[in-house]
Each structure stands twice: as structure tokens, then as C-alpha cells.
Motif scaffolding. Structure first.
Motif, mmCIF file in Angstrom:
data_model
loop_
_atom_site.group_PDB
_atom_site.id
_atom_site.type_symbol
_atom_site.label_atom_id
_atom_site.label_comp_id
_atom_site.label_asym_id
_atom_site.label_seq_id
_atom_site.Cartn_x
_atom_site.Cartn_y
_atom_site.Cartn_z
ATOM 1 N N PHE A 31 29.206 74.664 113.896
ATOM 2 C CA PHE A 31 28.018 75.380 114.333
ATOM 3 C C PHE A 31 26.830 74.468 114.092
ATOM 4 C CE2 PHE A 31 24.736 78.683 114.056
ATOM 5 C CZ PHE A 31 25.080 79.455 115.145
ATOM 6 N N PRO A 32 25.980 74.237 115.079
ATOM 7 C CA PRO A 32 24.886 73.289 114.883
ATOM 8 C C PRO A 32 23.942 73.727 113.773
ATOM 9 C CG PRO A 32 24.774 74.329 117.055
ATOM 10 C CD PRO A 32 25.971 74.873 116.365
ATOM 11 N N ARG A 33 23.526 72.798 112.968
ATOM 12 C CA ARG A 33 22.540 73.077 111.930
ATOM 13 C C ARG A 33 21.168 72.898 112.560
ATOM 14 N NH1 ARG A 33 21.929 74.101 106.837
ATOM 15 N NH2 ARG A 33 20.227 73.222 105.644
ATOM 16 N N VAL A 34 20.329 73.896 112.448
ATOM 17 C CA VAL A 34 19.005 73.866 113.043
ATOM 18 C C VAL A 34 18.005 73.811 111.910
ATOM 19 C CG1 VAL A 34 17.468 75.034 114.656
ATOM 20 C CG2 VAL A 34 19.927 75.365 114.849
ATOM 21 N N THR A 35 17.112 72.834 111.944
ATOM 22 C CA THR A 35 16.182 72.684 110.845
ATOM 23 C C THR A 35 14.751 72.625 111.346
ATOM 24 O OG1 THR A 35 16.389 70.286 110.913
ATOM 25 C CG2 THR A 35 17.856 71.459 109.410
ATOM 26 N N GLY A 36 13.818 72.657 110.419
ATOM 27 C CA GLY A 36 12.406 72.535 110.740
ATOM 28 C C GLY A 36 11.770 71.576 109.758
ATOM 29 N N SER A 37 10.510 71.824 109.389
ATOM 30 C CA SER A 37 9.836 70.972 108.415
ATOM 31 C C SER A 37 10.349 71.298 107.022
ATOM 32 C CB SER A 37 8.324 71.210 108.490
ATOM 33 O OG SER A 37 8.009 72.469 107.917
ATOM 34 N N ALA A 38 9.784 70.623 106.035
ATOM 35 C CA ALA A 38 10.222 70.844 104.657
ATOM 36 C C ALA A 38 9.908 72.267 104.188
ATOM 37 C CB ALA A 38 9.552 69.838 103.728
ATOM 38 N N ASP A 39 8.863 72.871 104.752
ATOM 39 C CA ASP A 39 8.450 74.200 104.296
ATOM 40 C C ASP A 39 9.045 75.342 105.112
ATOM 41 O OD1 ASP A 39 6.887 73.121 102.291
ATOM 42 O OD2 ASP A 39 5.073 73.106 103.504
ATOM 43 N N VAL A 40 9.365 75.097 106.382
ATOM 44 C CA VAL A 40 9.907 76.141 107.248
ATOM 45 C C VAL A 40 11.109 75.594 107.992
ATOM 46 C CG1 VAL A 40 7.731 77.398 107.511
ATOM 47 C CG2 VAL A 40 8.292 75.561 109.106
ATOM 48 N N SER A 41 12.101 76.443 108.192
ATOM 49 C CA SER A 41 13.305 76.000 108.893
ATOM 50 C C SER A 41 14.081 77.195 109.417
ATOM 51 C CB SER A 41 14.194 75.162 107.959
ATOM 52 O OG SER A 41 14.610 75.936 106.853
ATOM 53 N N VAL A 42 15.080 76.896 110.238
ATOM 54 C CA VAL A 42 16.028 77.881 110.739
ATOM 55 C C VAL A 42 17.413 77.303 110.516
ATOM 56 C CG1 VAL A 42 16.899 79.079 112.787
ATOM 57 C CG2 VAL A 42 14.443 78.780 112.492
ATOM 58 N N ARG A 43 18.327 78.145 110.046
ATOM 59 C CA ARG A 43 19.702 77.693 109.816
ATOM 60 C C ARG A 43 20.663 78.843 110.081
ATOM 61 N NH1 ARG A 43 21.305 80.431 105.477
ATOM 62 N NH2 ARG A 43 20.030 80.559 103.595
ATOM 63 N N PRO A 44 21.964 78.532 110.255
ATOM 64 C CA PRO A 44 22.949 79.610 110.365
ATOM 65 C C PRO A 44 22.946 80.467 109.103
ATOM 66 C CG PRO A 44 23.888 77.518 111.055
ATOM 67 C CD PRO A 44 22.558 77.206 110.417
ATOM 68 N N ALA A 45 23.108 81.762 109.270
ATOM 69 C CA ALA A 45 23.147 82.678 108.123
ATOM 70 C C ALA A 45 24.404 82.420 107.301
ATOM 71 C CB ALA A 45 23.106 84.119 108.603
ATOM 72 N N LEU A 46 24.292 82.615 106.009
ATOM 73 C CA LEU A 46 25.402 82.498 105.067
ATOM 74 C C LEU A 46 25.733 83.895 104.538
ATOM 75 C CD1 LEU A 46 24.036 79.396 103.120
ATOM 76 C CD2 LEU A 46 25.764 79.414 104.946
ATOM 77 N N PRO A 47 26.948 84.099 104.042
ATOM 78 C CA PRO A 47 27.312 85.434 103.541
ATOM 79 C C PRO A 47 26.315 85.987 102.525
ATOM 80 C CG PRO A 47 29.254 84.050 103.668
ATOM 81 C CD PRO A 47 28.085 83.160 103.981
ATOM 82 N N GLN A 48 25.774 85.134 101.674
ATOM 83 C CA GLN A 48 24.828 85.605 100.656
ATOM 84 C C GLN A 48 23.473 86.023 101.231
ATOM 85 O OE1 GLN A 48 26.376 82.605 100.682
ATOM 86 N NE2 GLN A 48 25.011 80.953 100.008
#
Length: 197
Positions: A7-24
Motif C-alpha cells: 500500500f503506498p505510503r503517503v507523506t507530507g511535511s514534518a508537521d503534517v502528513s497522511v498515511r494508511p491507518a493502523l489498527p491502533q
């Protein structure tokens, strides 16, 4: 979905980002969902749904969506500010509306929900989530992305319109046990990577 499982990892800047959800993340996603619904949709959604929210069931449902999606095309992404989950989006393959023919341009993905907790609003988290879902859907072969919006939800309509989306002519009415909810479907075409500026 596991970020290491293709699943592609989607990132942003050091302060804000988007990523795949994890169970936790499931507990926080469920909390954001009810807080946002109670704040933004209090007049539209049935009181029973909002006032008798089953946090445990909602968390379990989100955990299942993250760890055991119904198809490889389903996914959940989260928006982060530093290490805090502030919003999420869930998506999957679109189902045809009765009487609708498949889109000749190719498969359609559907954004089931995109919510940012109100206290984190107006910081670009919703736009980053929408861009990330668009990228993932396009990478998965979708030619088009759609979402159902409440007919009276001018705020969400303005958000999608500013991102280049528009109504596609389809509407539906949901029976919620209270007043029926009318929704309008909005959509956007997903341009090929080469066609993007």
C-alpha cells in the motif's frame, strides 16, 4: 491496511502528513467520527444515532476496515498533525446506482467518508486526505472518484467544488428511521500522472 504490504505510503511535511491507518488508530477514528457528526451534522442525522453512539462497536468496525478490508481496493487513510490523528478518509470500489451503466472511461472508486475533527479544521488536512485518496485510487486503476453528499451540506459541497469536483446528476434518499436524508453524488475524473501539471 499494512503500509508494508504494497500500500503506498503517503507523506507530507514534518508537521503534517497522511498515511494508511493502523489498527491502533481505530479508537481515534471512531472518536473523530462521532465528534464531527455531533458538531457538523447534528441537525441532519437522527438524534438516536448521535446520542446513543456505541464507541466500542464503532472502534471494532474501523479496526476491521483497517485490518480486513472487503477488497484490495478498500482502504482507510489518516491525517496527522505531528503525531496526532486529526482526520481520516475511507474509500473503496463504487457500486453502481440502480439504472446506472458502468463508466466507459474505466472503474470508479468511492470516497465513503472524509472527516477532519472540527478543532483541526482549516489547516489543509481535508485537502491532503482528498489528494491522497485520489492518488491511491488512480494508482489502483480508477478513472473516476465519487462521493455522496447531503443535499443541504453546503460546507462539504464548497470543499469539493474548490477541489474541482461537481455533481454528476445522481441523487438518492436514505431512510434513517427519522426524516429521510437526500444525497447528491459528486465526482471528479482522475487524470493520468503524465497529464498532471
Amino acid at each position: 491496511m499494512n503500509p508494508e504490504a504494497g500500500f503506498p505510503r503517503v507523506t507530507g511535511s514534518a508537521d503534517v502528513s497522511v498515511r494508511p491507518a493502523l489498527p491502533q488508530d481505530a479508537d481515534e477514528i471512531a472518536r473523530i467520527q462521532v465528534v464531527t457528526w455531533r458538531t457538523a451534522y447534528r441537525r441532519a442525522l437522527p438524534e438516536d444515532v448521535l446520542d446513543h453512539w456505541d464507541a466500542e462497536a464503532a472502534t471494532a468496525s474501523w479496526a476491521s476496515a483497517i485490518t480486513s478490508p472487503p477488497t484490495p481496493g478498500h482502504g482507510v487513510l489518516v491525517a496527522l498533525e505531528r503525531n496526532t490523528v486529526v482526520g481520516f478518509a475511507a474509500f473503496g470500489p463504487a457500486e453502481l446506482t440502480p439504472g446506472e451503466a458502468p463508466d466507459p472511461a474505466g472503474p470508479t472508486a468511492e470516497l465513503g467518508t472524509l472527516l477532519v475533527e472540527p478543532r483541526w479544521g482549516r489547516r489543509g488536512h481535508g485537502s491532503r486526505l482528498l489528494a491522497a485518496v485520489s492518488d491511491v485510487a488512480r494508482d489502483g486503476g480508477a478513472a473516476r472518484l465519487q462521493v455522496w453528499l447531503l443535499e443541504d451540506d453546503r460546507v462539504s459541497q464548497g470543499f469539493y467544488e474548490s477541489a474541482g469536483w461537481g455533481p454528476d446528476g445522481w441523487a438518492r434518499t436514505l431512510d434513517t428511521g427519522g426524516s429521510p436524508l437526500r444525497e447528491i453524488r459528486w465526482h471528479a475524473l482522475l487524470a493520468d500522472e503524465e497529464a498532471r501539471p
